[in-house]
Design an enzyme around this catalytic site. Structure first.
Site, short mmCIF file in Angstrom:
data_model
loop_
_atom_site.label_atom_id
_atom_site.label_comp_id
_atom_site.label_asym_id
_atom_site.label_seq_id
_atom_site.Cartn_x
_atom_site.Cartn_y
_atom_site.Cartn_z
N LYS A 1 0.81 -1.22 0.00
CA LYS A 1 0.00 0.00 0.00
C LYS A 1 0.84 1.26 0.00
O LYS A 1 0.50 2.26 -0.63
CB LYS A 1 -0.94 0.00 1.21
CG LYS A 1 -2.04 -1.05 1.12
CD LYS A 1 -3.01 -0.94 2.28
CE LYS A 1 -4.13 -1.96 2.15
NZ LYS A 1 -5.10 -1.85 3.26
N LYS B 1 -5.93 -9.05 -8.13
CA LYS B 1 -7.10 -9.20 -7.27
C LYS B 1 -8.18 -8.20 -7.68
O LYS B 1 -7.89 -7.06 -8.04
CB LYS B 1 -6.70 -8.94 -5.81
CG LYS B 1 -7.81 -9.18 -4.80
CD LYS B 1 -7.29 -8.96 -3.38
CE LYS B 1 -8.41 -9.12 -2.37
NZ LYS B 1 -7.94 -8.89 -0.98
N LYS C 1 -11.76 -2.43 -5.64
CA LYS C 1 -12.59 -1.24 -5.82
C LYS C 1 -11.75 -0.05 -6.27
O LYS C 1 -12.29 0.95 -6.72
CB LYS C 1 -13.31 -0.92 -4.51
CG LYS C 1 -12.41 -0.79 -3.30
CD LYS C 1 -13.19 -0.98 -2.02
CE LYS C 1 -12.30 -1.13 -0.80
NZ LYS C 1 -13.03 -1.54 0.41
#
Length: 346
Positions: free
Chosen positions: A123, A206, A209
């Site tokens: 991240k 993956k 969103k």
């Protein structure tokens, strides 16, 4: 069940899990988490499900968007079958004990453990120095989320297993350092098809969103037409389906669609292959469309209805928070006593 739970009858069997309200719900959230929440609810075990809004703010969130997303996530839980009368359902920030135990665990966890957390690296990327301290330390808060309820089981996707392992490390160190058998060795539970749903446009990534392409995912707010359109346009290959799931190991898009079918049909991937072997995707996709619309469209319709009454969602979350605190407060109080806090009141 872990040895610590088996050997200590004080640990009631209890499930805890949560999802960040940091954007729209996808099919991946449903198959990898929420559907499993509903499955666990049907078992003879206490279930606690959370909207982890404190985790969401480890990266900046627009306040109005966060409020809407928290309510939408709650609506998704309910529409999918989580019953607030059977499960404790609440948003994390309403139970202050999460943050309080999180600080204790910040002092138990070691920097070396945190440096091994792969999700922070993913991240933060190349700008790790600009990431928030919360993003770096949030695995300790996740451990607090779980251990605040002495949860014995956590249904998670494969990508979260490392955090549950850290939770076990923190529990073991706390118990060792203070000479107690207070926190259980929580078990991660990864089961069935659909634990990791991939992008409809790239089977190596993956479903997310945050992907700029809406066609890469099925949103839980998508209506029947949108669901059907996305599946019809999902990336595939020209080869027919083989007889075994293992034979799809080098065909990520095909593997993903079969996995989704198995999860929605509540069957095994091997059973799907036995039924579908030899079919081209021109035959398989319409079957997947029918199944997906049948399972998912009613959920999106119910979510839309629930979102028309945000006050009712807030009432449900507040009631769940009161029930959660009834479990959490005594556990935090005892934690403070073990640590040596004088006159701590929670």
């Amino acid at each position: 069940m872990s040895e610590a739970v088996q050997n200590n009858p004080a640990f009631t069997q209890r499930v805890f899990s949560g999802i960040q309200p940091s954007g729209g719900l996808t099919l991946g959230n449903y198959l990898g988490a929420i559907k499993r929440f509903v499955d666990w609810q049907a078992r003879d075990i206490e279930t606690i499900y959370c909207m982890v809004d404190m985790h969401a703010i480890t990266v900046w969130q627009d306040p109005e968007a966060l409020r809407k997303q928290t309510r939408e996530l709650a609506a998704g839980y309910i529409a999918a079958g989580v019953d607030p009368a059977k499960s404790i359902m609440f948003n994390q920030s309403q139970v202050a004990e999460h943050a309080q135990l999180g600080w204790i665990f910040n002092c138990v966890a070691r920097l070396g453990w945190m440096n091994r957390m792969t999700q922070f690296k993913d991240k933060a990327g190349k700008n790790a120095e600009k990431a928030s301290l919360g993003l770096y330390a949030y695995p300790a808060l996740m451990a607090a989320d779980i251990l605040l309820y002495h949860a014995t089981h956590v249904p998670v996707g494969e990508d979260q297993k490392q955090h549950v392992e850290l939770t076990r490390d923190i529990a073991a160190k706390f118990n060792h350092d203070y000479g107690v058998d207070f926190f259980p060795m929580t078990d991660p539970v990864i089961e069935g098809a659909g634990t990791r749903v991939m992008s409809l446009r790239d089977g190596s990534k993956k479903m997310s969103k945050s992907d700029p392409s809406d066609a890469s995912r099925i949103n839980m707010t998508d209506d029947a037409d949108a669901i059907a359109k996305k599946i019809r346009k999902a990336k595939t290959d020209p080869e027919p389906l083989p007889e075994t799931f293992e034979a799809l190991k080098d065909r990520p898009e095909a593997r993903n669609l079969v996995n989704i079918y198995a999860a929605l049909a509540e069957t095994s991937t091997d059973a799907v292959m036995a039924e579908m072997a030899g079919k081209q995707f021109g035959e398989f996709k319409p079957l997947l469309v029918d199944l997906a619309v049948d399972r998912l469209a009613p959920i999106s319709t119910e979510m839309s209805r629930l979102m028309q009454d945000p006050a009712e969602i807030d009432r449900i979350l507040a009631g769940g928070a009161d029930r959660a605190r009834a479990i959490a407060a005594p556990i935090l109080q005892r934690t403070y006593e073990i640590v040596g806090m004088v006159g701590a009141r929670v």
